[in-house]
Design a protein around this motif. Sequence first.
Motif, short mmCIF file in Angstrom:
data_model
loop_
_atom_site.label_atom_id
_atom_site.label_comp_id
_atom_site.label_asym_id
_atom_site.label_seq_id
_atom_site.Cartn_x
_atom_site.Cartn_y
_atom_site.Cartn_z
N GLU A 1 5.39 21.40 18.11
CA GLU A 1 4.90 21.94 16.85
C GLU A 1 5.88 22.93 16.24
N GLY B 1 11.33 13.67 13.37
CA GLY B 1 10.28 13.99 12.42
C GLY B 1 9.03 13.16 12.64
N GLU C 1 -1.26 8.16 10.22
CA GLU C 1 -0.75 8.90 9.06
C GLU C 1 0.76 9.14 9.18
N ALA C 2 1.22 9.38 10.40
CA ALA C 2 2.66 9.61 10.60
C ALA C 2 3.48 8.40 10.18
N ASP D 1 5.33 14.50 13.51
CA ASP D 1 4.21 14.14 12.64
C ASP D 1 3.10 13.45 13.41
N CYS D 2 3.46 12.65 14.43
CA CYS D 2 2.43 12.02 15.27
C CYS D 2 1.56 13.08 15.93
N THR E 1 1.03 16.18 14.81
CA THR E 1 0.29 16.96 13.81
C THR E 1 -0.78 16.15 13.09
N TYR E 2 -0.44 14.90 12.74
CA TYR E 2 -1.32 14.12 11.86
C TYR E 2 -1.92 12.88 12.51
N ASP F 1 14.93 11.02 11.48
CA ASP F 1 13.50 10.83 11.24
C ASP F 1 12.74 10.51 12.51
N ARG G 1 3.82 8.82 6.33
CA ARG G 1 4.35 10.03 5.71
C ARG G 1 5.83 9.87 5.41
N ASN G 2 6.32 10.69 4.46
CA ASN G 2 7.74 10.69 4.09
C ASN G 2 8.26 9.29 3.74
#
Length: 414
Positions: free
Chosen positions: A203, A54, A66-67, A58-59, A61-62, A51, A70-71
């Motif tokens: 990405e 991941g 939010e990262a 995510d950091c 992208t979002y 993770d 998430r998940n």
Amino acid sequence: MALIEGFKIRNFRSLRDVTLGKTWQDQKQSPLTPLTVVVGKNGAGKSSLFDAFGFLADCLTYGVDEACHRNQRGGYERLRSSGTDGNIEFEIYYRESKNDRPITYELSIGQDSYGRPVVFSERLRQRREGQRHGWPFSFLELNHGSGKVWSGTALAESENPNLKEETNETQLVNLDNIQKLGIATLGNLKDHPRIAKFRRFIEGWYLSYFRPDAARDIPRAGPQKHLDREGENLGNFVQFMEREHPRKFQNVLSDIAEKIPGIQNIDTELSPDGRLLLRFKSEGFDKPFYAQQMSDGTLKLFAYMLLLEDPDPAPFICIEEPENGLYHKLLESLVDEFRANATGRKGKSQLFITTHQPYLVDALEPNEVWILEKKDDGFSTLTRASEYKEVVSMVEEGIPLGSLWYSDHIDSQL
């Protein structure tokens, strides 16, 4: 092919301070292999390590706030290592290709006065052309969203490695949102092609959260170019491959037929209401079976094989415990497929795998395997199997690496 040679993590769950491979500060270590596998017992921290990649993706992208949620991550405080007040930090050491100079990316995520996660610092650096010694030049350096970025396409050779770039090539940066990564913003500007290339690299990461139940869903018809993380669009990806890349798709079918006896053909069927059915033809049966009737292992193996034949593959692929649901005698051939994709005739993606299955480890070499162990203080350590001469010697004598790990011989070396 881009290759991560080293990855450092600090203060992320049980990973208080771990390093895989080579970093710019520790050049004596060997870089990560194109196929890297981490083994460990339940609770050792494999999911946290998986993770970490991941979370970083995510950091980008979002954004970091939010990262953190998430998940089911549960927020910053649940991600930060227990008992520490330091920031969550990552360092990536990678090359765009074998002959390119390595680039280091450093990221530190902390909290502001309101307890919100923010980007404390961010840096990209690389040695100039012709520079073999000294500190790499920072072509992006931000603290709390403010700093400098070099706007050129390549660092010029310089007699003085500490010399700053000319002022007309350096831009001052002041971001208005420090919950977003600087590479996410600056990587969209044509003035910063190297930052843009690094942003696209992250990405493009593929982290497999494949769920057989998701693959059994019946999606709307329509080809899709890539398999999604959970496998919900498996039928759409099949439709794309059989239409646009029939030869590659046939390769997958041939491999599946060799590995799973009885599978003759796999294709798609359009239902009357416009949904896409994934259809399996088996020996001895006149009528096909559909994805809803196939075993978890068959769907998972099919998805992995199809993923590896993607004509525009992800540069970095993470798969957590691929052995789940698979017959143990299939694992050696699956590792062969992974290695061929990473280093062999295909050589198009770096693969990072976590597992606790000795049969899978049996097919690996000591330099490809890292042992993750949780110590008495609750934090994890990582050790490369090839660091232990006794283990390497026994593998060279024909004792499988997975058997050594299963018998706790490797653990006893720790």
